[in-house]
Design a protein around this motif. Sequence first.
Motif, mmCIF file in Angstrom:
data_model
loop_
_atom_site.group_PDB
_atom_site.id
_atom_site.type_symbol
_atom_site.label_atom_id
_atom_site.label_comp_id
_atom_site.label_asym_id
_atom_site.label_seq_id
_atom_site.Cartn_x
_atom_site.Cartn_y
_atom_site.Cartn_z
ATOM 1 N N ASN A 128 41.029 32.148 30.033
ATOM 2 C CA ASN A 128 41.577 31.195 30.982
ATOM 3 C C ASN A 128 40.418 30.689 31.820
ATOM 4 N N VAL A 129 40.678 29.634 32.571
ATOM 5 C CA VAL A 129 39.610 29.086 33.388
ATOM 6 C C VAL A 129 40.187 28.659 34.728
ATOM 7 N N LEU A 130 39.403 28.881 35.765
ATOM 8 C CA LEU A 130 39.805 28.446 37.099
ATOM 9 C C LEU A 130 39.286 27.023 37.288
ATOM 10 N N VAL A 131 40.210 26.061 37.363
ATOM 11 C CA VAL A 131 39.788 24.669 37.537
ATOM 12 C C VAL A 131 40.291 24.130 38.868
ATOM 13 N N THR A 243 31.825 36.829 40.723
ATOM 14 C CA THR A 243 32.052 36.760 42.168
ATOM 15 C C THR A 243 33.073 37.806 42.617
ATOM 16 N N VAL A 244 34.119 37.972 41.785
ATOM 17 C CA VAL A 244 35.171 38.938 42.112
ATOM 18 C C VAL A 244 35.078 40.051 41.069
ATOM 19 N N PRO A 245 34.268 41.069 41.316
ATOM 20 C CA PRO A 245 34.009 42.075 40.276
ATOM 21 C C PRO A 245 35.297 42.698 39.733
ATOM 22 N N GLY A 246 35.352 42.810 38.430
ATOM 23 C CA GLY A 246 36.499 43.456 37.799
ATOM 24 C C GLY A 246 37.619 42.498 37.441
ATOM 25 N N TYR A 247 37.521 41.236 37.903
ATOM 26 C CA TYR A 247 38.595 40.280 37.584
ATOM 27 C C TYR A 247 38.526 39.915 36.110
ATOM 28 N N GLU A 248 39.633 40.128 35.406
ATOM 29 C CA GLU A 248 39.659 39.764 33.991
ATOM 30 C C GLU A 248 41.082 39.453 33.554
ATOM 31 N N THR A 249 41.318 38.235 33.100
ATOM 32 C CA THR A 249 42.604 37.912 32.483
ATOM 33 C C THR A 249 42.311 37.020 31.298
#
Lengths: 324, 503
Positions: A128-131, A243-249
């Motif tokens: 996914n991508v943060l847009v 930037t947000v360590p551990g964030y994964e989806t």
Amino acid sequence: MEITRRTALGLALGAGLAWAGPASAQGFPDRPVTLVVPFAAGGSTDLVARLIAASMSKDLGQQVIVENVAGAGGNLGADQVARAEADGYTILMGTVATHALNPLMLKTKPYDPEKDFSPISLLVVVPNVLVVNPQLPVNTVQELIDLLKANPDQYAYASSGNGTPLHLSGELFKSMAGVEMQHVPYKGAGPALNDVIANQVPIMFDNLPSSSGHIKSGTLKGLGVTTAKRAASFPDMPTVAETVPGYETYTWNALFAPAATPPDVVARLNKAALAALADPTVVQRMGDFSAEIVGSSPEKLAEHVKSETAKWAPIVKEAGVSLD
Amino acid sequence: MDLLDNLALGFSTASTIWNLGFCLIGVLLGTLIGVLPGIGATATIAMLLPLTFQIGDPVSSLIMLAGIYYGAQYGGSTTAILINMPGESSSAVTAIDGYQMARKGRAGAALAIAAIGSFFAGTVSTFLVAIFAPPLTAIALEFGAAEYFSLMIVGLVSAIALAHGSVVKALAMVVLGLLLGLVGTDVISGSPRFTLGIREYADGLNFVAVAVGVFGVAEILRNLENERTREVLMAKVSGLLPTREDFRAMAAPIVRGTAIGSILGILPGGGAILAAFASYTVEKRVSKNPEEFGKGAVAGVAGPESANNAGAQTSFIPMLTLGIPANPVMALMIGAMIIQGIVPGPNVASEQPALFWGIIASMWIGNLMLIVLNLPLIGLWVKLLTVPYYVLFPIIMAFCSIGVYSVNSNVFDLYAVALFGLLGYILTKLRCEPAPLLLGFVLGPLLEENLRRAMILSRGDPTTFITRPLSAALLAIAVAVLVVVLLPSVRKKRDEVFVEEEA
């Protein structure tokens, strides 16, 4: 059930004398295999399914027919396969929604993602991508976090609907980054993306494939991909986790057969799936599509389902999403 | 000039023998599935999607898929006119007056009017797509949740004008439609509503099932009740082509319908179907003989048919310029592009000019093929009416069932057809119109969804609907329509007694 057992027995008897090894897969498949896609035609899961099905047909020597059984966020199709005859002729294109998120959100569960299925193989992982809309004055994940922290709850993010992987990606981001933003659900990712491009809603988590054209042309700003590693198709885009360590989806696609499908039939389907994933055309198309090819053993997929359920359970609980 | 170069590139791409062939296959298939009641373009394109793998060339496959889509818009009006069975959602409006024309023995003329109107609309809107695609996209992007809500209000207010009997009954039908539209998962909260615990209805009632039920099945029931009148109708089929008078009556509605359709078609969601309804309302308002509407008015066929075809063409704009699907068919087209390795998005026009302009040029070529195909076919279609009804209706029912089932492979959609057929029959007996019900059914969910989304975005401030200029303008139009609709009905209070009696 009775018929399956008897057929399997018959096949085993017929083949048993000549072959010491697994018997019931000998004739398999002797007719077309139906691959149920629990979403509408044209979406990313459907496209993965069609690419894989075309290639699996070559390996199996029988057509793999894609059937779209859309509805109830993927539950109808998954439920149909869970209750289908366990002979390997009806298999499911499962996703993070059908095998992790939906069962966590439904109070009355139509099926059990672990007990009702025989895993075949994990196929691909789609980041996914943060847009954000280019007019939003941020260029990095950190700047977005700062903006949201300075203006708590003043910004909204769009999603493809309540309880969808994209919605929960947003919720996970909120809780891990410690920010607040309003959730605006849409009926599917298309209309949501439309409103982000139009700056009606400034922020969205989207599947990378559908946003990639917009990021390249500048109609959307891509701040970060949601996988642990950067995406091969966007090597310059950082990950959110930087930037947000551990964030994964991410969204994943995997093949499942109904529970109690004979292990050798599962093995045959696994072999065909892995062959499809090695097919150069599939490799290239998946690359264009920003989908990362994984491929796994049935056991690995079973573990994957377990770990995904464990990962999402607290987030679903915290977000307070339930579907009935 | 750039545009001319681009169009030249488009036409040279679209007019290779190979692509002309795919265009022809597309429009032929489209016409066929449009004619078959219940089988829609979405299901057909979904079934043909794997075939585009084999075709290999993205331009050819998209030309064919596009042909199926607008071909189905042409074909859909055929069954709407002949047997009151709208094959496509947007031809539900055509059924109102088209079927009445057919009952008067003017089926041929009605079909010809629909074909001519569609061709004109198709030609004009194809050029609109070619010239104005980027600016039109910008307009579509101005539409946020508040604007959609206000647009839906305009649509609903106009719905009252659709009825040719009592306004109260029309209102009741709109409300019933709105309520039926609520069935399914609530978009904002995600909880299922009015599904009776049936998970198959989690995504709401299927539009095709409802339309086929209330229009088609209800009509079959009504016809079976009185076999003899049906045969009388058959006998007097006369004059396949429109008369000089018809041509005069249809010219202005076609132009107006094209304009309305072109604009509304760009908007994602209910755009194209709203276009047909809006055009009908406009025609009824401007007509010197509004009492003819519902009894076989030429303008009631010409306007909406042009509007729905124009809308079908311009709905390609968001898909081509942004890669965003305006409806499920466009979503499939995007899927077809991705299968071919083309990333949909704003860059398609610059990176794949042959594809972009080839599709646009093929739309005009396809429209030309359609009219050449369809005008001679009218005679054949009309002959269908001479098939004995006891042979015809089981065939219609069979195709309906296959068509409805093919959309989602959902048996519950078939139960819905049966139920709505019965409901439609009861409504006919009560002299309530099914068209406002369908409009409410389509617009209701959009209305609610956008109202709630607009309120979330404005943080609960309802003034958002009047402080946003576009939204305010649309609401003003709604008020104006309401005034226009209500005034004459006040004036005609005395006449209404006759209407009721006659009804």
